[in-house]
Design a protein around this motif. Structure first.
Motif, PDB file in Angstrom:
ATOM      1  N   GLY A  67     -10.693  14.357   0.422  1.00 11.93           N
ATOM      2  CA  GLY A  67     -10.177  12.979  -0.255  1.00 11.93           C
ATOM      3  C   GLY A  67     -10.729  12.231  -0.572  1.00 11.93           C
ATOM      4  N   LEU A  68     -10.673  10.791  -1.524  1.00  3.34           N
ATOM      5  CA  LEU A  68     -11.290   9.771  -1.877  1.00  3.34           C
ATOM      6  C   LEU A  68     -11.651   9.194  -0.527  1.00  3.34           C
ATOM      7  N   GLY A  69     -10.594   9.052   0.472  1.00  6.12           N
ATOM      8  CA  GLY A  69     -11.647   8.318   2.398  1.00  6.12           C
ATOM      9  C   GLY A  69     -12.975   8.898   2.844  1.00  6.12           C
ATOM     10  N   TYR A 124      -0.223   7.276  -7.512  1.00 12.12           N
ATOM     11  CA  TYR A 124      -0.985   6.099  -7.235  1.00 12.12           C
ATOM     12  C   TYR A 124      -0.420   5.387  -5.898  1.00 12.12           C
ATOM     13  N   GLY A 125      -1.844   4.587  -5.322  1.00 13.64           N
ATOM     14  CA  GLY A 125      -1.359   4.253  -4.098  1.00 13.64           C
ATOM     15  C   GLY A 125      -0.688   2.985  -4.458  1.00 13.64           C
ATOM     16  N   ILE A 126       0.327   2.643  -3.399  1.00  9.46           N
ATOM     17  CA  ILE A 126       1.546   1.613  -3.491  1.00  9.46           C
ATOM     18  C   ILE A 126       1.342   0.044  -2.728  1.00  9.46           C
ATOM     19  N   VAL A 139     -16.083   2.597  -7.865  1.00 10.25           N
ATOM     20  CA  VAL A 139     -15.428   3.009  -9.428  1.00 10.25           C
ATOM     21  C   VAL A 139     -14.920   3.980  -9.122  1.00 10.25           C
ATOM     22  N   LEU A 140     -13.180   4.487  -9.760  1.00 11.20           N
ATOM     23  CA  LEU A 140     -13.412   5.776 -10.071  1.00 11.20           C
ATOM     24  C   LEU A 140     -13.337   5.604 -11.486  1.00 11.20           C
ATOM     25  N   ALA A 141     -14.740   6.402 -11.539  1.00 11.13           N
ATOM     26  CA  ALA A 141     -14.325   6.554 -13.867  1.00 11.13           C
ATOM     27  C   ALA A 141     -13.547   7.374 -14.012  1.00 11.13           C
ATOM     28  N   ASP A 142     -13.002   7.912 -14.258  1.00 12.07           N
ATOM     29  CA  ASP A 142     -11.290   8.569 -14.366  1.00 12.07           C
ATOM     30  C   ASP A 142     -10.401   6.933 -14.600  1.00 12.07           C
ATOM     31  N   ASP A 143     -10.787   5.578 -14.495  1.00 12.22           N
ATOM     32  CA  ASP A 143      -9.220   4.745 -14.897  1.00 12.22           C
ATOM     33  C   ASP A 143     -10.767   3.922 -15.654  1.00 12.22           C
ATOM     34  N   LEU A 144     -10.640   3.838 -16.905  1.00 15.52           N
ATOM     35  CA  LEU A 144     -11.211   3.449 -17.222  1.00 15.52           C
ATOM     36  C   LEU A 144     -10.487   1.791 -17.613  1.00 15.52           C
ATOM     37  N   ALA A 181       0.458  -0.857  -8.504  1.00 17.25           N
ATOM     38  CA  ALA A 181      -0.079   0.408  -8.549  1.00 17.25           C
ATOM     39  C   ALA A 181      -1.612   0.324  -7.835  1.00 17.25           C
ATOM     40  N   ILE A 182      -2.596   0.560  -7.258  1.00 20.73           N
ATOM     41  CA  ILE A 182      -4.064   0.244  -7.167  1.00 20.73           C
ATOM     42  C   ILE A 182      -4.561   1.402  -8.231  1.00 20.73           C
ATOM     43  N   ILE A 183      -5.340   0.490  -8.803  1.00 22.63           N
ATOM     44  CA  ILE A 183      -6.417   1.340 -10.253  1.00 22.63           C
ATOM     45  C   ILE A 183      -7.902   1.546  -9.278  1.00 22.63           C
ATOM     46  N   GLY A 184      -8.256   2.241  -9.929  1.00 20.18           N
ATOM     47  CA  GLY A 184      -9.548   2.813  -9.574  1.00 20.18           C
ATOM     48  C   GLY A 184     -10.995   1.889  -9.760  1.00 20.18           C
ATOM     49  N   ARG A 185     -10.849   0.268  -8.737  1.00 20.90           N
ATOM     50  CA  ARG A 185     -11.370  -0.462  -8.853  1.00 20.90           C
ATOM     51  C   ARG A 185     -11.230  -1.409  -7.885  1.00 20.90           C
ATOM     52  N   VAL A 201       0.417   1.742   0.711  1.00 19.34           N
ATOM     53  CA  VAL A 201       2.042   3.709   1.166  1.00 19.34           C
ATOM     54  C   VAL A 201       0.633   4.511   0.041  1.00 19.34           C
ATOM     55  N   GLU A 202      -0.261   5.696   0.281  1.00 17.97           N
ATOM     56  CA  GLU A 202      -0.470   6.517  -0.735  1.00 17.97           C
ATOM     57  C   GLU A 202       0.453   7.832  -0.982  1.00 17.97           C
ATOM     58  N   LYS A 203       0.832   7.358  -2.642  1.00 17.74           N
ATOM     59  CA  LYS A 203       1.169   8.029  -3.433  1.00 17.74           C
ATOM     60  C   LYS A 203       2.837   8.425  -3.064  1.00 17.74           C
ATOM     61  N   PRO A 204       3.699   7.412  -2.926  1.00 17.63           N
ATOM     62  CA  PRO A 204       4.850   7.666  -2.696  1.00 17.63           C
ATOM     63  C   PRO A 204       5.712   7.716  -3.007  1.00 17.63           C
ATOM     64  N   ILE A 235      -8.052  12.816   3.785  1.00 17.71           N
ATOM     65  CA  ILE A 235      -8.513  11.817   3.934  1.00 17.71           C
ATOM     66  C   ILE A 235      -8.436  10.304   3.204  1.00 17.71           C
ATOM     67  N   GLN A 236      -6.947   9.675   3.219  1.00 15.64           N
ATOM     68  CA  GLN A 236      -6.931   8.165   2.301  1.00 15.64           C
ATOM     69  C   GLN A 236      -7.412   6.934   2.568  1.00 15.64           C
ATOM     70  N   LEU A 237      -8.746   6.676   0.981  1.00 13.86           N
ATOM     71  CA  LEU A 237      -8.861   5.394   1.749  1.00 13.86           C
ATOM     72  C   LEU A 237      -7.071   4.081   1.751  1.00 13.86           C
ATOM     73  N   THR A 238      -6.383   4.541   0.924  1.00 16.29           N
ATOM     74  CA  THR A 238      -5.524   3.461   0.451  1.00 16.29           C
ATOM     75  C   THR A 238      -4.880   3.228   2.229  1.00 16.29           C
ATOM     76  N   ASP A 239      -5.145   4.474   3.346  1.00 21.10           N
ATOM     77  CA  ASP A 239      -4.628   4.525   4.607  1.00 21.10           C
ATOM     78  C   ASP A 239      -5.706   4.154   5.671  1.00 21.10           C
TER      79      ASP A 239
HETATM   80  C1  G1P Z   1      -6.850   7.526  -5.662  1.00 19.07           C
HETATM   81  C2  G1P Z   1      -6.680   6.694  -5.075  1.00 19.07           C
HETATM   82  C3  G1P Z   1      -4.707   5.825  -4.907  1.00 19.07           C
HETATM   83  C4  G1P Z   1      -4.935   5.681  -6.462  1.00 19.07           C
HETATM   84  C5  G1P Z   1      -5.773   6.049  -7.665  1.00 19.07           C
HETATM   85  C6  G1P Z   1      -6.098   5.634  -8.925  1.00 19.07           C
HETATM   86  O1  G1P Z   1      -6.056   8.711  -6.787  1.00 19.07           O
HETATM   87  O2  G1P Z   1      -5.830   7.162  -4.178  1.00 19.07           O
HETATM   88  O3  G1P Z   1      -4.181   5.228  -4.000  1.00 19.07           O
HETATM   89  O4  G1P Z   1      -4.022   4.729  -7.486  1.00 19.07           O
HETATM   90  O5  G1P Z   1      -6.560   6.627  -7.315  1.00 19.07           O
HETATM   91  O6  G1P Z   1      -6.751   5.984  -9.944  1.00 19.07           O
HETATM   92  P1  G1P Z   1      -6.532   9.516  -7.061  1.00 19.07           P
HETATM   93  O7  G1P Z   1      -6.248   9.371  -8.909  1.00 19.07           O
HETATM   94  O8  G1P Z   1      -7.889   9.993  -6.760  1.00 19.07           O
HETATM   95  O9  G1P Z   1      -5.718  11.042  -6.771  1.00 19.07           O
END
Ligand code: G1P
Length: 283
Positions: A113-115, A176-178, A133-138, A208-212, A195-198, A234-238
């Motif tokens: 997991g991300l955490g 997403y994390g909300i 930075v989560l590079a998937d989110d440009l 929603a949380i974006i990857g920054r 909350v992670e992905k409700p 293991i979730q960063l959101t938690d």
């Molecule tokens: C991760 C986080 C999530 C966040 C998202 C943003 O999820 O766990 O909280 O909203 O990135 O892109 P993933 O997309 O890696 O499943």
């Protein structure tokens, strides 16, 4: 500047994921190396970090990700070949990054997991605040500062963890994390719930949380104490939820545009956007 929170200089890139949604392209190539027109996703992220003044780049990679290290290194044979030709200009951008950033790498051996990925980066970060930075989110902002630069500015003021947030369709909350909380400015929220992905029915909002992220280093101890959550990971959101409950976490509605390059649709949109605004203009 106080000693407890030195200026931000490090940026962590969790980059160990498999990228299964892009198979077979990602079978032998890291998903972070997928090109958006002519530049790999990860390079956009590192450019954004450097523009924000974060020049110590730390990457958490995994098996089959060596191309990431090679990308941020010189390629003598190739460079020798094109030296002096007009093709050399294609390398100016990446050379600039190599000259102005340092790169360090560690591996996440098991995908938990991300955490967990962020915890793997602890030896590279140490006891100081850092960006993620989560590079998937440009994220791109044609009107001025990039998203990380905007967040670094805010960090100077608030000195606590900050997450980038964006409204998403209610039906998409499970991706997403909300977050939910108390508005402290038009674009700022003091977060009370995360909350992670409700599922939509259980989501506290559609923010929603974006990857920054900007994270204070106490996140590492919190992550160590975090039990596996959504999806057994293991979730960063938690961990952030605990930080929000015990201290302060700010949600920031950033200026600019975000493309979800983890999905084919977002990836194509990003490619069209970058072709129009950068490639066609020779940028
Ligand atoms: C991760 C986080 C999530 C966040 C998202 C943003 O999820 O766990 O909280 O909203 O990135 O892109 P993933 O997309 O890696 O499943």
């Amino acid at each position: 500047m106080s000693q407890r929170h030195p200026l931000l200089k490090k940026c962590l890139f969790p980059a160990a994921g498999y990228g299964t949604r892009f198979l077979p392209a990602t079978k032998a190539m890291p998903k972070e190396m997928l090109p958006v027109v002519n530049k790999p996703l990860i390079q956009y992220g590192v450019e954004e970090a450097l523009q924000a003044g974060l020049h110590e780049i730390a990457m958490v990679t995994g098996r089959g990700k060596r191309a990431l290290e090679d990308h941020f290194d010189v390629s003598y044979e190739l460079e020798q070949q094109i030296q002096g030709s007009d093709k050399e200009r294609y390398l100016y951008g990446i050379r600039h990054l190599i000259e102005h950033c340092s790169f360090s790498y560690t591996r996440q051996v098991s995908m938990r997991g991300l955490g967990h990925a962020i915890l793997c980066g602890r030896p590279l970060i140490g006891d100081e605040p850092f960006a993620v930075v989560l590079a998937d989110d440009l994220c791109l902002n044609l009107q001025g500062d990039g998203v990380l630069a905007q967040m670094v500015q805010l960090y100077r003021q608030f000195r606590c963890s900050i997450v980038a947030i964006e409204e998403v369709p209610a039906a998409d909350t499970h991706k997403y994390g909300i977050v939910a909380g108390e508005a402290i400015r038009d674009d700022l929220l003091r977060i009370q719930h995360m909350v992670e992905k409700p599922e939509p029915a259980k989501a506290p909002s559609n923010l929603a949380i974006i990857g920054r992220y900007i994270l204070t280093p106490d996140i590492f101890d919190l992550l160590e104490q975090t039990a596996p959550g959504k999806g057994g990971e293991i979730q960063l959101t938690d961990a952030l939820q605990r930080q929000a409950a015990e201290g302060c976490v700010i949600g920031y509605r950033f200026r600019g545009q975000r493309f979800d390059c983890g999905s084919a649709e977002g990836y194509i949109q990003a490619s069209n956007f970058c072709f129009e605004h950068f490639y066609r203009k020779g940028l």
